[in-house]
Design an enzyme around this catalytic site. Structure first.
Site, PDB file in Angstrom:
ATOM      1  N   GLY A  30      28.002  70.347  15.944  1.00  0.00           N
ATOM      2  CA  GLY A  30      29.411  70.076  15.620  1.00  0.00           C
ATOM      3  C   GLY A  30      29.758  70.628  14.251  1.00  0.00           C
ATOM      4  N   GLN A  31      30.520  69.848  13.495  1.00  0.00           N
ATOM      5  CA  GLN A  31      30.986  70.321  12.189  1.00  0.00           C
ATOM      6  C   GLN A  31      29.815  70.588  11.247  1.00  0.00           C
ATOM      7  OE1 GLN A  31      33.928  71.274  12.030  1.00  0.00           O
ATOM      8  NE2 GLN A  31      35.482  69.684  11.955  1.00  0.00           N
ATOM      9  N   ILE A  32      28.934  69.581  11.085  1.00  0.00           N
ATOM     10  CA  ILE A  32      27.826  69.774  10.138  1.00  0.00           C
ATOM     11  C   ILE A  32      26.836  70.812  10.689  1.00  0.00           C
ATOM     12  CG2 ILE A  32      25.928  68.673   8.872  1.00  0.00           C
ATOM     13  CD1 ILE A  32      27.435  66.032   9.040  1.00  0.00           C
ATOM     14  N   ARG A  57      32.769  59.358  11.402  1.00  0.00           N
ATOM     15  CA  ARG A  57      33.776  58.319  11.111  1.00  0.00           C
ATOM     16  C   ARG A  57      35.193  58.867  11.172  1.00  0.00           C
ATOM     17  NH1 ARG A  57      33.077  55.484   5.522  1.00  0.00           N
ATOM     18  NH2 ARG A  57      32.023  57.324   4.742  1.00  0.00           N
ATOM     19  N   HIS A  80      22.751  54.455   2.232  1.00  0.00           N
ATOM     20  CA  HIS A  80      23.831  55.456   2.211  1.00  0.00           C
ATOM     21  C   HIS A  80      25.138  54.759   2.561  1.00  0.00           C
ATOM     22  CE1 HIS A  80      25.643  59.341   2.271  1.00  0.00           C
ATOM     23  NE2 HIS A  80      25.831  59.381   3.577  1.00  0.00           N
ATOM     24  N   ARG A  84      27.103  64.420  -5.208  1.00  0.00           N
ATOM     25  CA  ARG A  84      28.465  63.937  -5.459  1.00  0.00           C
ATOM     26  C   ARG A  84      28.581  63.408  -6.888  1.00  0.00           C
ATOM     27  NH1 ARG A  84      29.126  61.385   0.649  1.00  0.00           N
ATOM     28  NH2 ARG A  84      30.382  63.116   1.435  1.00  0.00           N
ATOM     29  N   ARG A 140      30.437  53.278   8.106  1.00  0.00           N
ATOM     30  CA  ARG A 140      29.345  53.978   8.794  1.00  0.00           C
ATOM     31  C   ARG A 140      28.714  53.053   9.839  1.00  0.00           C
ATOM     32  NH1 ARG A 140      29.169  55.626   3.414  1.00  0.00           N
ATOM     33  NH2 ARG A 140      29.184  57.864   3.038  1.00  0.00           N
ATOM     34  N   GLY A 173      22.636  68.847  17.405  1.00  0.00           N
ATOM     35  CA  GLY A 173      24.038  68.553  17.086  1.00  0.00           C
ATOM     36  C   GLY A 173      24.638  69.817  16.495  1.00  0.00           C
TER      37      GLY A 173
HETATM   38  N1  APR Z   1      22.102  65.861  21.723  1.00  0.00           N
HETATM   39  C1  APR Z   1      22.614  66.855  20.965  1.00  0.00           C
HETATM   40  N2  APR Z   1      23.852  66.801  20.422  1.00  0.00           N
HETATM   41  C2  APR Z   1      24.614  65.739  20.662  1.00  0.00           C
HETATM   42  C3  APR Z   1      24.147  64.645  21.447  1.00  0.00           C
HETATM   43  C4  APR Z   1      22.826  64.750  21.993  1.00  0.00           C
HETATM   44  N3  APR Z   1      22.318  63.782  22.742  1.00  0.00           N
HETATM   45  N4  APR Z   1      25.139  63.718  21.504  1.00  0.00           N
HETATM   46  C5  APR Z   1      26.171  64.189  20.782  1.00  0.00           C
HETATM   47  N5  APR Z   1      25.872  65.411  20.278  1.00  0.00           N
HETATM   48  C6  APR Z   1      26.704  66.328  19.480  1.00  0.00           C
HETATM   49  C7  APR Z   1      28.202  66.273  19.812  1.00  0.00           C
HETATM   50  O1  APR Z   1      28.502  66.885  21.051  1.00  0.00           O
HETATM   51  C8  APR Z   1      28.791  67.011  18.600  1.00  0.00           C
HETATM   52  O2  APR Z   1      28.900  68.408  18.827  1.00  0.00           O
HETATM   53  O3  APR Z   1      26.679  66.010  18.102  1.00  0.00           O
HETATM   54  C9  APR Z   1      27.755  66.759  17.495  1.00  0.00           C
HETATM   55  C10 APR Z   1      28.317  65.979  16.324  1.00  0.00           C
HETATM   56  O4  APR Z   1      29.247  66.797  15.710  1.00  0.00           O
HETATM   57  P1  APR Z   1      30.637  66.247  15.116  1.00  0.00           P
HETATM   58  O5  APR Z   1      31.253  65.322  16.095  1.00  0.00           O
HETATM   59  O6  APR Z   1      31.416  67.428  14.651  1.00  0.00           O
HETATM   60  O7  APR Z   1      30.156  65.354  13.864  1.00  0.00           O
HETATM   61  P2  APR Z   1      29.697  65.832  12.406  1.00  0.00           P
HETATM   62  O8  APR Z   1      30.863  65.831  11.486  1.00  0.00           O
HETATM   63  O9  APR Z   1      28.854  67.061  12.505  1.00  0.00           O
HETATM   64  O10 APR Z   1      28.782  64.572  11.973  1.00  0.00           O
HETATM   65  C11 APR Z   1      27.623  64.249  12.699  1.00  0.00           C
HETATM   66  O11 APR Z   1      26.555  63.207  10.813  1.00  0.00           O
HETATM   67  O12 APR Z   1      27.327  62.618   8.684  1.00  0.00           O
HETATM   68  C12 APR Z   1      27.045  62.169   9.986  1.00  0.00           C
HETATM   69  O13 APR Z   1      28.578  60.335  10.260  1.00  0.00           O
HETATM   70  C13 APR Z   1      28.272  61.651  10.675  1.00  0.00           C
HETATM   71  O14 APR Z   1      27.113  60.598  12.480  1.00  0.00           O
HETATM   72  C14 APR Z   1      27.866  61.742  12.122  1.00  0.00           C
HETATM   73  C15 APR Z   1      26.984  62.987  12.153  1.00  0.00           C
END
Ligand code: APR
Length: 311
Positions: free
Chosen positions: A12-14, A85, A178, A154, A91, A10
């Site tokens: 994305g943001q995190i 979310r 959580h 937090r 959640r 993943g």
């Molecule tokens: N394999 C790899 N990455 C994937 C897959 C997969 N099968 N399916 C989705 N993703 C990627 C998405 O394409 C996206 O880039 O996971 C990433 C998630 O990033 P964001 O949408 O930016 O979400 P983020 O804010 O990082 O949060 C991720 O963590 O805290 C939790 O609730 C939150 O469930 C969420 C997760």
């Protein structure tokens, strides 16, 4: 000694912030995995952070990919793959979509990084870590959920804001799932060794406990188009570092309870010793009757969500 390898599933943001923090902490080489549609984006993030390494004065190789084969040999896998979310969502509303994603992730990690220490971040956290554990069949000490580390941070941040003291001197523990049913334990919190209950009146402590329970939702409300990412990234990296450096840190984490706290067969937030053996030990605290009752409520809530996974 070869560098450690950290796989971030993943990007994305995190995932992006995790990559930056892992680089600055010089924890090892980093592979960011995302879906094929996002491969270019994670390649871009990896290159962008690589170009920051001269500032960080660290050595790290970063790559972005959509091929799970590239995680082979990873020491740590941190999973944020999934949907975050939006305002108005709990959640648990993420369960069905993230369940499908964690199924795919579990398959990839099981195939290519079967010896890794795995930290789940995807929500609903306690159910997703359970799902990953069931599907991979990995030993319980190598599968853990990131929740308590963040919930505790937090709580500590709010105490520090209230008392105008360093967060460094605040020690606290949060038990349970959580979500809003989590059980912060202000009775045991200390500030430089001084009990928190000696420093703040009960109503202020109650307000901090309430804000901690709703802290994720507060951020979702402010961001408006996603959930927290800086603090979850920092919290998950603290856990990864404890493992990689065998620090034996005591970090509240979602670990598999098999009798501890009277809970059986659920991943739920409990104080864990994290070192080279993964979750090396769960520490048990003697709870008051009220705390026990609150823990039962949160365990029931987690059990209900886990039941919906059908696993
Ligand atoms: N394999 C790899 N990455 C994937 C897959 C997969 N099968 N399916 C989705 N993703 C990627 C998405 O394409 C996206 O880039 O996971 C990433 C998630 O990033 P964001 O949408 O930016 O979400 P983020 O804010 O990082 O949060 C991720 O963590 O805290 C939790 O609730 C939150 O469930 C969420 C997760």
């Amino acid at each position: 000694m070869a560098r450690s390898k950290i796989a971030l599933i993943g990007g994305g943001q995190i995932g992006g912030i995790q990559a930056l923090l892992a680089t600055y902490k010089e924890l090892g080489d980093i592979v960011i995995v995302d879906i094929p549609e996002m491969e270019s984006r994670v390649k871009g993030k990896a290159l962008d952070i690589t170009e920051a390494t001269p500032h960080a004065k660290v050595d790290a190789k970063l790559t972005g990919t959509s091929d799970y084969a590239d995680i082979a040999g990873a020491d740590v896998v941190i999973i944020t793959a999934g949907v975050p979310r939006k305002p108005g969502m709990s959640r648990e509303d993420l369960l069905s979509v993230n369940l499908g994603i964690i199924r795919k992730v579990a398959e990839g990690v099981k195939t290519y990084a079967p010896d890794a220490f795995c930290i789940l971040v995807t929500n609903p956290l306690d159910a997703m870590v359970y799902t990953f554990y069931k599907l991979t069949g990995f030993p319980k000490n190598r599968v853990v959920g990131m929740a308590g580390a963040l919930d505790t941070a937090r709580f500590a941040a709010f105490v520090a804001m209230e008392l105008n003291v360093s967060t460094k001197d605040i020690a606290a523990t949060v038990l349970g799932g959580h979500g809003p049913t989590m059980v912060p334990l202000p009775r045991l919190a200390t500030v430089g060794g001084v009990p928190l209950t000696d420093l703040l009146p009960q109503e202020k402590i109650d307000a901090i406990v309430d804000r901690t329970r709703k802290a994720g939702t507060e951020i979702v409300g402010l961001l408006k188009n996603g959930s927290a990412y800086f603090s979850p990234a920092a919290a998950s990296l603290e856990m990864a570092e404890a493992y990689l450096k065998d620090k034996k840190r005591v970090i509240p984490s979602a670990a598999l309870c098999e009798g501890e706290y009277g809970i059986n067969g659920l991943f739920i937030g409990v104080p864990c010793v994290i070192g080279a053996g993964g979750v090396e030990k769960i520490l048990e605290i003697s709870l008051t009757d009220d705390e026990k009752a609150a823990l039962q409520v949160t365990a029931d809530k987690v059990a209900a969500t886990v039941k919906e996974t059908g696993l």
